[in-house]
Design an enzyme around this catalytic site. Structure first.
Site, PDB file in Angstrom:
ATOM      1  N   SER A  40       0.793  -1.295  -0.052  1.00  0.00           N
ATOM      2  CA  SER A  40       0.202   0.139  -0.061  1.00  0.00           C
ATOM      3  C   SER A  40       0.855   1.173  -0.047  1.00  0.00           C
ATOM      4  CB  SER A  40      -1.058  -0.201   1.228  1.00  0.00           C
ATOM      5  OG  SER A  40      -1.883  -1.041   1.171  1.00  0.00           O
ATOM      6  N   GLU A  61       1.942   0.241  15.319  1.00  0.00           N
ATOM      7  CA  GLU A  61       2.308   1.743  14.942  1.00  0.00           C
ATOM      8  C   GLU A  61       2.939   2.516  15.905  1.00  0.00           C
ATOM      9  OE1 GLU A  61      -1.076   0.188  12.449  1.00  0.00           O
ATOM     10  OE2 GLU A  61      -0.486   0.348  14.501  1.00  0.00           O
ATOM     11  N   PHE A  86      -3.705   5.684  10.733  1.00  0.00           N
ATOM     12  CA  PHE A  86      -2.788   5.100  11.574  1.00  0.00           C
ATOM     13  C   PHE A  86      -1.595   5.737  11.937  1.00  0.00           C
ATOM     14  CE2 PHE A  86      -4.731   1.263   9.312  1.00  0.00           C
ATOM     15  CZ  PHE A  86      -5.999   1.499   9.951  1.00  0.00           C
ATOM     16  N   HIS A 112      -3.311   7.120   1.862  1.00  0.00           N
ATOM     17  CA  HIS A 112      -4.629   6.731   2.149  1.00  0.00           C
ATOM     18  C   HIS A 112      -5.527   7.861   2.886  1.00  0.00           C
ATOM     19  CE1 HIS A 112      -3.262   3.154   0.432  1.00  0.00           C
ATOM     20  NE2 HIS A 112      -4.347   2.429   0.434  1.00  0.00           N
ATOM     21  N   ASP A 120     -13.212   1.605   1.856  1.00  0.00           N
ATOM     22  CA  ASP A 120     -13.095   1.072   3.350  1.00  0.00           C
ATOM     23  C   ASP A 120     -13.553   1.829   4.282  1.00  0.00           C
ATOM     24  OD1 ASP A 120     -11.106  -0.447   2.360  1.00  0.00           O
ATOM     25  OD2 ASP A 120      -9.344   0.338   2.905  1.00  0.00           O
TER      26      ASP A 120
END
Length: 317
Positions: A40, A61, A86, A112, A120
């Site tokens: 990603s 994370e 995140f 994203h 999503d």
């Protein structure tokens, strides 16, 4: 008015991947960390060429941010990679305490971002990240508009000493900026105009250019400014334009609370009170849908910018 065209569309996250790969070849201090999202974040080429400089942290994370902060002590330049949600909301305490407070040279790279994450849905779409990060003392905040600019920004931030938040996206968008067009804190004026200033960032820059063309057809002259660096804001470029046009529309794929629009409003309120309209989400979470559907529903496109311009022109009188 200068017209912009494109021959291809690419996702901005691929610009990050290309920039990171180039840094791997030219800067031996650059290291990369990822939270289980290599594909990603388009990190494959960097890993292939520099396996000893890559750290797969997994879905941890907060730990990734702590490790990145520690790596800077040894002179490394860590680039962390995961989704924007995140990269910020999930790990805000670690960024504040371990990175921002001590001025660690960590590059927080976030894909994203915004509504264009799409299907999503709201749990993965973050519309508050710019606000979160720009409030941290000493944090530089960058939001790029296309593949070329994201690649250039990725390379540029490696040479900058200090924490950086670099925000980019998932969908393919027009590639219209020249290669290498990026300097931290320096806005780019894309068109000249006399009636209204449109200050846009990220995916909304292309929409602002399309809006400017539509406005020209209606007899209005719009000056479009690409604000890729939200903090530090290029105050001089904005003030120069607004002094000429007398009104402004800000456009961003982010909540109007805490985003670019509020930064511009703060500047104008203190130095040049000016009629302003805001394009952005309005105190809401997103939802599941295609990027195009969501941008239409939440008014983040060229049509919404045109409507905002016509509204601010009336206020301008």
């Amino acid at each position: 008015m200068k017209k912009y065209t494109y021959t291809e569309k690419k996702d901005t996250r691929s610009g990050f991947g290309a920039g990171l790969a180039e840094l791997g070849r030219t800067n031996p201090n650059v290291v990369a960390l990822c939270a289980d999202l290599i594909g990603s974040l388009k990190m494959e080429k960097f890993i292939e060429e520099n396996p000893e400089r890559f750290f797969q942290i997994g879905i941890a994370e907060a730990n990734m941010m702590g490790i990145a902060a520690g790596l800077t002590i040894g002179g490394k330049i860590p680039f962390t990679g995961t989704f924007a949600n995140f990269s910020t909301g999930r790990v805000y305490d670690q960024i504040r305490q371990s990175i921002a407070y001590s001025g660690k040279n960590v590059k927080i790279c976030a894909s994203h971002a915004g509504l264009t994450l799409g299907e999503d849905g709201a749990t993965h779409q973050i519309l508050e990240d710019i606000g979160l990060m720009k409030m941290l003392p000493g944090m530089t905040v960058i939001n790029t508009c296309d593949y070329n600019q994201t690649k250039a920004a990725t390379i540029a931030i490696a040479a900058y000493d200090g924490p950086v938040y670099l925000r980019f996206g998932r969908p393919v968008v027009p590639v219209f900026m020249p290669e290498g067009t990026f300097e931290i804190g320096k806005a780019i004026q894309l068109t000249e105009g006399t009636d209204v200033t449109i200050v846009a960032t990220g995916h909304l820059v292309w929409e602002a250019l399309q809006a400017a063309e539509a406005l020209e057809d209606q007899g209005y002259s719009a000056e479009v400014i690409n604000i890729h660096t939200i903090k530090p804001l290029d105050d001089a470029a904005i003030l120069k334009s607004v002094k000429k046009t007398g009104c402004v529309v800000t456009a961003e794929e982010h909540n109007i609370l805490g985003g670019l629009g509020e930064s511009v409003a703060r500047l104008l309120t203190t130095q040049l009170p000016t009629p302003q309209e805001f394009i952005g989400t309005n105190d809401t979470f997103g939802e599941s849908g295609t990027p195009a559907q969501l941008m239409e529903k939440y008014g983040l496109n060229d049509k919404a910018i045109v409507a905002a311009v016509l509204k601010v022109l009336k206020r301008k009188g």
